[in-house]
Design an enzyme around this catalytic site. Structure first.
Site, mmCIF file in Angstrom:
data_model
loop_
_atom_site.group_PDB
_atom_site.id
_atom_site.type_symbol
_atom_site.label_atom_id
_atom_site.label_comp_id
_atom_site.label_asym_id
_atom_site.label_seq_id
_atom_site.Cartn_x
_atom_site.Cartn_y
_atom_site.Cartn_z
ATOM 1 C CG ASP A 1 -1.565 -1.442 1.312
ATOM 2 O OD1 ASP A 1 -1.402 -2.280 1.016
ATOM 3 O OD2 ASP A 1 -2.805 -1.179 1.947
ATOM 4 C CD GLU B 1 -6.382 -0.218 1.507
ATOM 5 O OE1 GLU B 1 -7.458 -0.446 1.502
ATOM 6 O OE2 GLU B 1 -5.715 -0.558 2.879
ATOM 7 C CG HIS C 1 -8.818 2.528 3.682
ATOM 8 N ND1 HIS C 1 -9.521 3.276 4.442
ATOM 9 C CD2 HIS C 1 -7.997 1.687 4.545
ATOM 10 C CE1 HIS C 1 -9.431 3.014 5.626
ATOM 11 N NE2 HIS C 1 -8.441 2.060 5.893
ATOM 12 C CG HIS D 1 -6.453 -5.371 0.876
ATOM 13 N ND1 HIS D 1 -5.233 -4.654 0.801
ATOM 14 C CD2 HIS D 1 -7.325 -4.513 1.639
ATOM 15 C CE1 HIS D 1 -5.485 -3.437 1.363
ATOM 16 N NE2 HIS D 1 -6.448 -3.403 1.927
ATOM 17 C CG HIS E 1 -5.792 -4.570 5.246
ATOM 18 N ND1 HIS E 1 -6.360 -3.564 5.150
ATOM 19 C CD2 HIS E 1 -6.028 -4.902 6.610
ATOM 20 C CE1 HIS E 1 -7.094 -3.289 6.045
ATOM 21 N NE2 HIS E 1 -6.994 -4.260 7.159
#
Ligand SMILES: [Fe+2]
Ligand SMILES: [Fe+2]
Length: 269
Positions: free
Chosen positions: A17, A48, A77, A160, A185
Site C-alpha cells: 500500500d 487504496e 479504502h 487484501h 492491508h
C-alpha cells in the site's frame, strides 16, 4: 529481456500500500534505482491509501503511472474518495477486490500484456475484521478457472486481508494454480516470502510505501493518542524518512510457475 536473466522469465515487481504523499514520494525517489538494478518487466502497487491516506484521485494515480507503476490493486479504502469511483470505472489498470457484491463500480481482475505475454491480475479481499464480502476462495477459484480457459497461465493475486491465517490458507488453497499470491492491508512486511511446493510465490504481506517512522503510515502521535484516549481523532499521513516495501517475483513464462521471490525493503532518510 535485459540483464542476465533467461529469456523465458518474466520479472514482476509488486509494492505494498502506497500511503499518501510520503508514500508517493518513496516511490518517486526510490523506484528509479530499483528499476535500474532489478530491471522488472512489470510493476504493480496497492493504491487504496494513495490520496491523503484514503482512496484515490486522478492526480495521485497519474503521478504514480508517470513514476513507472503499470497497474494498481486496492482494498477496503478504495471507496474513501468519491472521485475514485469514476476513475476505477473507466481505468482498467486499477482493480478493486473481485469479491465485492455485483454492481459495485470497477473490476476485480484484468489481463495485461508484456512482450506478448499475457498476465492475469486478480484482487481479492479477506472477510475477517473487514466487510462481509463474498468468499475470496470461491470467487478467486472462478476467476482463475476463467483465466486458465482463456489460456493465461501467469496469474498474480493481491489478497487484501487483515488476518495472517486467512492469507496463509488462501496461499495453500491456490498453490500451483497461480504464479504469485501477495498479501496487503496490514502495511507491515512479513518475513515469510517463499515458493510454495506447487510453484506459487507467496508472502503474507508486502508491507507499505510510506513514512518509516509512523504507525502504519500515519502520524504516530495521533495513533498513540487514539489508543490512549479512545476518542476520535483524525489520522494524518506521517512525514519524514521514506520506506519502500514490496517483492520481486521471477516467473517462468511457459509454465507460469514462480522460480524466485525476493523481498524489497528500501529506506531513505
Ligand atoms: Fe492499506
Ligand atoms: Fe486495507
Amino acid at each position: 529481456m535485459t540483464g542476465n536473466r533467461k529469456e523465458n522469465i518474466i520479472r514482476v515487481l509488486l509494492f505494498g500500500d502506497i500511503i499518501g504523499k510520503t508514500g508517493r514520494q518513496a516511490v518517486k525517489e526510490l523506484l528509479p534505482k530499483l528499476i535500474e538494478e532489478k530491471k522488472p518487466d512489470i510493476i504493480g502497487a496497492n493504491c487504496e491509501n494513495l490520496a491523503g491516506g484514503f482512496g484515490i484521485s486522478e492526480k495521485t494515480i497519474k503521478e504514480m503511472f508517470n513514476a513507472g507503476i503499470d497497474f494498481f490493486t486496492s482494498g477496503n479504502h478504495i471507496w474513501d474518495k468519491k472521485e475514485g469511483f469514476e476513475l476505477i470505472k473507466r481505468e482498467p489498470r486499477i482493480l478493486r477486490p473481485a469479491n465485492y457484491p455485483e454492481g459495485v463500480p470497477g473490476r476485480g481482475y484484468t489481463i495485461l500484456t508484456r512482450d506478448d505475454v499475457r498476465i492475469g491480475i486478480i484482487n481479492l479481499q479477506g472477510r475477517k475484521f473487514l466487510s462481509e464480502v463474498d468468499s475470496p476462495f470461491v470467487i478467486g477459484e472462478k476467476i482463475i478457472e476463467k483465466l486458465k480457459k482463456d489460456g493465461i497461465n501467469i496469474i498474480i493475486i493481491d489478497f487484501h486481508a487483515e488476518i495472517t491465517s486467512e492469507k496463509v490458507a488462501l496461499g495453500w488453497y491456490f498453490d500451483g494454480k497461480v504464479s504469485a499470491i501477495v498479501g496487503t492491508h496490514t502495511h507491515v512486511q512479513t518475513a515469510d516470502a517463499k515458493i510454495l511446493p506447487g510453484g506459487t510465490a507467496y508472502i503474507t504481506d508486502l508491507g507499505m510505501c510510506g513514512a518509516r517512522d509512523s504507525v502504519i503510515g500515519m502520524k504516530k502521535e495521533i495513533a498513540i493518542e487514539r489508543f490512549l484516549k479512545l476518542m476520535p481523532k483524525r489520522f494524518e499521513v506521517a512525514k519524514g524518512a521514506l520506506l519502500l516495501n514490496g517483492v520481486i517475483v521471477d516467473i517462468d513464462k511457459n509454465s507460469g510457475k514462480a522460480i524466485n521471490i525476493e523481498r524489497i525493503w528500501r529506506e531513505k532518510e
